[in-house]
Design an enzyme around this catalytic site. Structure first.
Site, mmCIF file in Angstrom:
data_model
loop_
_atom_site.group_PDB
_atom_site.id
_atom_site.type_symbol
_atom_site.label_atom_id
_atom_site.label_comp_id
_atom_site.label_asym_id
_atom_site.label_seq_id
_atom_site.Cartn_x
_atom_site.Cartn_y
_atom_site.Cartn_z
ATOM 1 N N GLY A 1 -2.284 -19.800 22.669
ATOM 2 C CA GLY A 1 -1.987 -18.374 22.608
ATOM 3 C C GLY A 1 -2.343 -17.796 21.260
ATOM 4 O O GLY A 1 -3.336 -18.179 20.627
ATOM 5 N N VAL B 1 -1.318 -18.204 18.361
ATOM 6 C CA VAL B 1 -1.466 -19.146 17.239
ATOM 7 C C VAL B 1 -2.414 -20.296 17.608
ATOM 8 O O VAL B 1 -3.337 -20.609 16.847
ATOM 9 C CB VAL B 1 -0.100 -19.747 16.821
ATOM 10 C CG1 VAL B 1 -0.286 -20.675 15.626
ATOM 11 C CG2 VAL B 1 0.912 -18.657 16.499
ATOM 12 N N GLY B 2 -2.184 -20.919 18.746
ATOM 13 C CA GLY B 2 -2.952 -22.117 19.117
ATOM 14 C C GLY B 2 -4.445 -21.846 19.218
ATOM 15 O O GLY B 2 -5.271 -22.651 18.779
ATOM 16 N N GLY C 1 -0.627 -25.343 23.911
ATOM 17 C CA GLY C 1 -0.508 -23.889 23.817
ATOM 18 C C GLY C 1 -1.692 -23.281 23.096
ATOM 19 O O GLY C 1 -1.970 -23.617 21.938
ATOM 20 N N LYS D 1 16.810 -13.118 15.680
ATOM 21 C CA LYS D 1 15.771 -13.124 16.722
ATOM 22 C C LYS D 1 16.251 -12.254 17.869
ATOM 23 O O LYS D 1 17.438 -12.275 18.220
ATOM 24 C CB LYS D 1 15.556 -14.553 17.243
ATOM 25 C CG LYS D 1 14.253 -14.728 17.973
ATOM 26 C CD LYS D 1 13.122 -15.030 16.995
ATOM 27 C CE LYS D 1 11.804 -15.247 17.689
ATOM 28 N NZ LYS D 1 10.800 -15.799 16.758
HETATM 29 P P1 NAI Z 1 1.835 -16.913 22.807
HETATM 30 O O1 NAI Z 1 2.742 -16.424 23.865
HETATM 31 O O2 NAI Z 1 0.750 -16.025 22.313
HETATM 32 O O3 NAI Z 1 1.139 -18.279 23.261
HETATM 33 C C1 NAI Z 1 1.826 -19.344 23.801
HETATM 34 C C2 NAI Z 1 0.866 -20.104 24.692
HETATM 35 O O4 NAI Z 1 1.512 -21.277 25.147
HETATM 36 C C3 NAI Z 1 0.442 -19.307 25.904
HETATM 37 O O5 NAI Z 1 -0.956 -19.402 26.080
HETATM 38 C C4 NAI Z 1 1.223 -19.960 27.036
HETATM 39 O O6 NAI Z 1 0.534 -19.889 28.279
HETATM 40 C C5 NAI Z 1 1.338 -21.382 26.549
HETATM 41 N N1 NAI Z 1 2.482 -22.128 27.060
HETATM 42 C C6 NAI Z 1 3.734 -21.700 27.336
HETATM 43 N N2 NAI Z 1 4.501 -22.706 27.751
HETATM 44 C C7 NAI Z 1 3.725 -23.810 27.713
HETATM 45 C C8 NAI Z 1 3.955 -25.171 28.009
HETATM 46 N N3 NAI Z 1 5.138 -25.606 28.445
HETATM 47 N N4 NAI Z 1 2.913 -26.039 27.872
HETATM 48 C C9 NAI Z 1 1.709 -25.610 27.443
HETATM 49 N N5 NAI Z 1 1.439 -24.335 27.158
HETATM 50 C C10 NAI Z 1 2.444 -23.445 27.274
HETATM 51 O O7 NAI Z 1 2.769 -17.386 21.607
HETATM 52 P P2 NAI Z 1 2.361 -17.655 20.099
HETATM 53 O O8 NAI Z 1 2.558 -16.419 19.310
HETATM 54 O O9 NAI Z 1 1.036 -18.350 20.055
HETATM 55 O O10 NAI Z 1 3.508 -18.658 19.656
HETATM 56 C C11 NAI Z 1 3.443 -20.046 19.943
HETATM 57 C C12 NAI Z 1 4.614 -20.729 19.275
HETATM 58 O O11 NAI Z 1 4.547 -20.531 17.861
HETATM 59 C C13 NAI Z 1 5.971 -20.165 19.695
HETATM 60 O O12 NAI Z 1 6.932 -21.200 19.650
HETATM 61 C C14 NAI Z 1 6.264 -19.149 18.601
HETATM 62 O O13 NAI Z 1 7.639 -18.895 18.483
HETATM 63 C C15 NAI Z 1 5.720 -19.873 17.392
HETATM 64 N N6 NAI Z 1 5.384 -19.020 16.280
HETATM 65 C C16 NAI Z 1 4.534 -17.959 16.442
HETATM 66 C C17 NAI Z 1 4.223 -17.174 15.353
HETATM 67 C C18 NAI Z 1 3.241 -16.045 15.443
HETATM 68 O O14 NAI Z 1 2.866 -15.503 14.402
HETATM 69 N N7 NAI Z 1 2.767 -15.662 16.621
HETATM 70 C C19 NAI Z 1 4.812 -17.418 14.042
HETATM 71 C C20 NAI Z 1 5.637 -18.595 13.971
HETATM 72 C C21 NAI Z 1 5.918 -19.340 15.066
HETATM 73 N N1 PHE Z 2 7.989 -14.314 15.181
HETATM 74 C C1 PHE Z 2 7.693 -14.865 13.885
HETATM 75 C C2 PHE Z 2 8.180 -16.301 13.765
HETATM 76 O O1 PHE Z 2 8.663 -16.885 14.698
HETATM 77 C C3 PHE Z 2 8.285 -14.134 12.757
HETATM 78 C C4 PHE Z 2 8.032 -12.694 12.580
HETATM 79 C C5 PHE Z 2 9.102 -11.929 12.229
HETATM 80 C C6 PHE Z 2 6.783 -12.119 12.654
HETATM 81 C C7 PHE Z 2 8.975 -10.600 11.997
HETATM 82 C C8 PHE Z 2 6.625 -10.789 12.427
HETATM 83 C C9 PHE Z 2 7.707 -10.032 12.078
HETATM 84 O O2 PHE Z 2 8.054 -16.880 12.704
#
Ligand code: NAI
Ligand code: PHE
Length: 446
Positions: free
Chosen positions: A268, A270-271, A266, A168
């Site tokens: 973002g 994903v959520g 959250g 990471k």
């Molecule tokens: P993002 O940055 O797009 O969204 C995160 C959201 O959570 C934002 O809207 C932010 O304002 C909110 N947030 C941050 N801290 C918070 C808190 N303490 N309480 C409530 N809301 C809060 O991130 P994304 O991509 O949606 O990722 C979310 C989680 O899923 C992370 O832990 C990430 O590592 C994990 N993840 C994401 C993947 C992806 O494909 N994007 C894949 C696998 C895991």
């Molecule tokens: N950030 C993603 C996760 O936490 C993994 C990922 C790796 C996505 C490489 C795209 C490319 O699972």
């Protein structure tokens, strides 16, 4: 003196630090060097120079003893030892740190394992996202986060059948303006120095990938908005939805969510699609919280009949059937586990348990099970993002949404079904089951 690996680098005019650890022998090797000067024009990366070019004639290189002496002179010898102990405790391969003195950017490449990628024939032997932290965040917190995320990536890749080890990238800097090509160029240069392929994680938007591709900065980043496959949040959300259905089937005998109350933390990358593409189509009540009130307002505004806002302070104690953490990690410590009032936890957030080793995660997972809460370590169900990223990286023009969908269904849906059933059969928690299944593969060689 601020506790930072970068303080001695900055003071000594150095730019790079490498902590390498061979977990089988316990050997630790330290190297530091001055590999560029403040005058490098990072926006010219890959136009005027590549990672192979010498960027300064005024370089220098420190070995093990000299690095230790340097840290000792700045009163940071114990801090260095603490970081090395963290690297060693969960059998990581090390950390590479890159410093940009003009902008104060602290780039860290956290390496867990390369075993499953070492013979894949690609530049990248590890894969894992790139995450930003604010400059004020305590560095040790950032290091723990990066190492934990790297370790989770090794297991996620193994469980999803990806030919990569886990790593990471964390970057400590203010929010990045993607028009600032000096900063983006530096990030691309550092990324290309690693043996990894990445995709935007929290703190970076998918557009980082688009800009790096459009400028020809790096081919080692995936998950942009402009590629045919779209950002990785969508397949991740789909995988969580499938895993949740499996959890309900396991727990209640039917995958139906009808009549359930679901807390989502959250909204973002994903959520938001998890709620808007999947959950609102079910007969459920959704309670959403996000530190960004606008994110909540948008989703509530579009689905007022299903979605209601939940105060941030109530996320971990709200009475609900299901809790889906989709934001930060480390939210489930002993106290939080005792206070939860839900039956199933099955979110996307990486490293939901507050721990630094699998052993500690297994202990906390047991506390959840003792409270009757169904939970499995997140990397079993949140592989949708890396599956999509690796489809893009490995298959290029041949990459297809159908292939991603099928892999997500297998890894996250079927993987969850099999893991929950096997854990029940063996009389262990699903978290212990999952770690037991993939540890031998990951740690088979040094
Ligand atoms: P993002 O940055 O797009 O969204 C995160 C959201 O959570 C934002 O809207 C932010 O304002 C909110 N947030 C941050 N801290 C918070 C808190 N303490 N309480 C409530 N809301 C809060 O991130 P994304 O991509 O949606 O990722 C979310 C989680 O899923 C992370 O832990 C990430 O590592 C994990 N993840 C994401 C993947 C992806 O494909 N994007 C894949 C696998 C895991
Ligand atoms: N950030 C993603 C996760 O936490 C993994 C990922 C790796 C996505 C490489 C795209 C490319 O699972």
């Amino acid at each position: 003196m601020e506790e930072s690996l970068f303080t001695p680098l900055r003071e000594a005019g150095l730019t790079t630090l490498r902590i390498s650890h061979h977990w089988k022998s316990g050997v630790v090797c330290l190297r530091a060097g001055r590999e560029w000067g403040p005058e490098v024009e990072w926006s010219r990366y890959r136009r005027d120079f590549t990672t192979e070019a010498p960027l300064t004639t005024d370089g220098g290189c420190l070995g093990n003893q000299e690095v230790r002496e340097l840290f000792g002179r700045h009163g940071l010898g114990e801090y260095l030892d603490r970081v090395i102990a963290l690297v060693a405790s969960a059998r990581h391969e090390g950390i590479e740190a890159f410093f940009e003195p003009r902008r104060g950017i602290r780039f860290m490449y956290n390496m867990h394992s390369s075993t499953l990628g070492s013979a894949n024939g690609r530049h990248a032997v590890r894969s894992g996202g790139i995450r930003r932290h604010d400059p004020e965040a305590p560095e040790l917190h950032v290091i723990v986060d990066g190492l934990n995320l790297a370790r989770a990536m090794s297991f996620k890749n193994a469980a999803a059948g990806m030919p990569f080890g886990g790593s990471k990238i964390t970057v400590q800097c203010p929010p990045v303006d993607l028009d600032d090509l000096g900063t983006v160029g530096f990030l691309a240069y550092c990324l290309d120095r690693t043996r990894s392929v990445t995709g935007p994680d929290m703190g970076f938007t998918p557009s980082l990938s688009d800009v790096m591709h459009a400028r020809g900065f790096s081919a080692n980043i995936t998950g942009g908005l402009e590629n045919r496959l779209g950002p990785t949040g969508m397949p991740t959300a789909y995988g969580i939805y499938l895993a949740l259905k499996e959890a309900m089937a396991f727990r209640c005998g039917s995958p139906s969510l009808a009549g359930r109350t679901i807390v989502v933390q959250g909204l973002g990358a994903v959520g938001r699609p998890l709620v808007e593409e999947h959950l609102v189509k079910e007969d459920v009540r959704i309670l959403c919280a996000d530190v960004d009130p606008a994110a909540v307002d948008r989703v509530v505004g579009r689905h007022p009949e299903r979605v209601k806002p939940l105060p941030l302070s109530e996320v971990l104690t709200a009475e609900a059937d299901i809790f889906l953490p989709c934001a930060v990690g480390g939210i489930l410590d002993e106290e939080a586990i005792q206070n939860l009032r839900c039956q199933v936890v099955m979110g996307a957030a990486n490293n939901q348990l507050k721990a630094t080793t699998p052993e500690e995660e297994i202990r906390l997972a047991r506390l959840l099970a003792d409270r009757g809460i169904l939970f499995q370590v997140d990397w079993v169900q949140n592989a949708g993002g890396v599956i999509a990223g690796m489809e893009e990286y490995l298959r290029g023009e041949e990459a297809s949404p159908e292939s991603i969908r099928a892999q997500v269904e297998r890894a996250c849906g079927l993987g969850t079904r099999e893991n929950l059933a096997a854990a029940a059969r063996e009389g262990v928690t699903p978290t212990e089951m999952a770690y037991g299944r993939y540890s031998a593969e990951i740690y088979r060689q040094g």
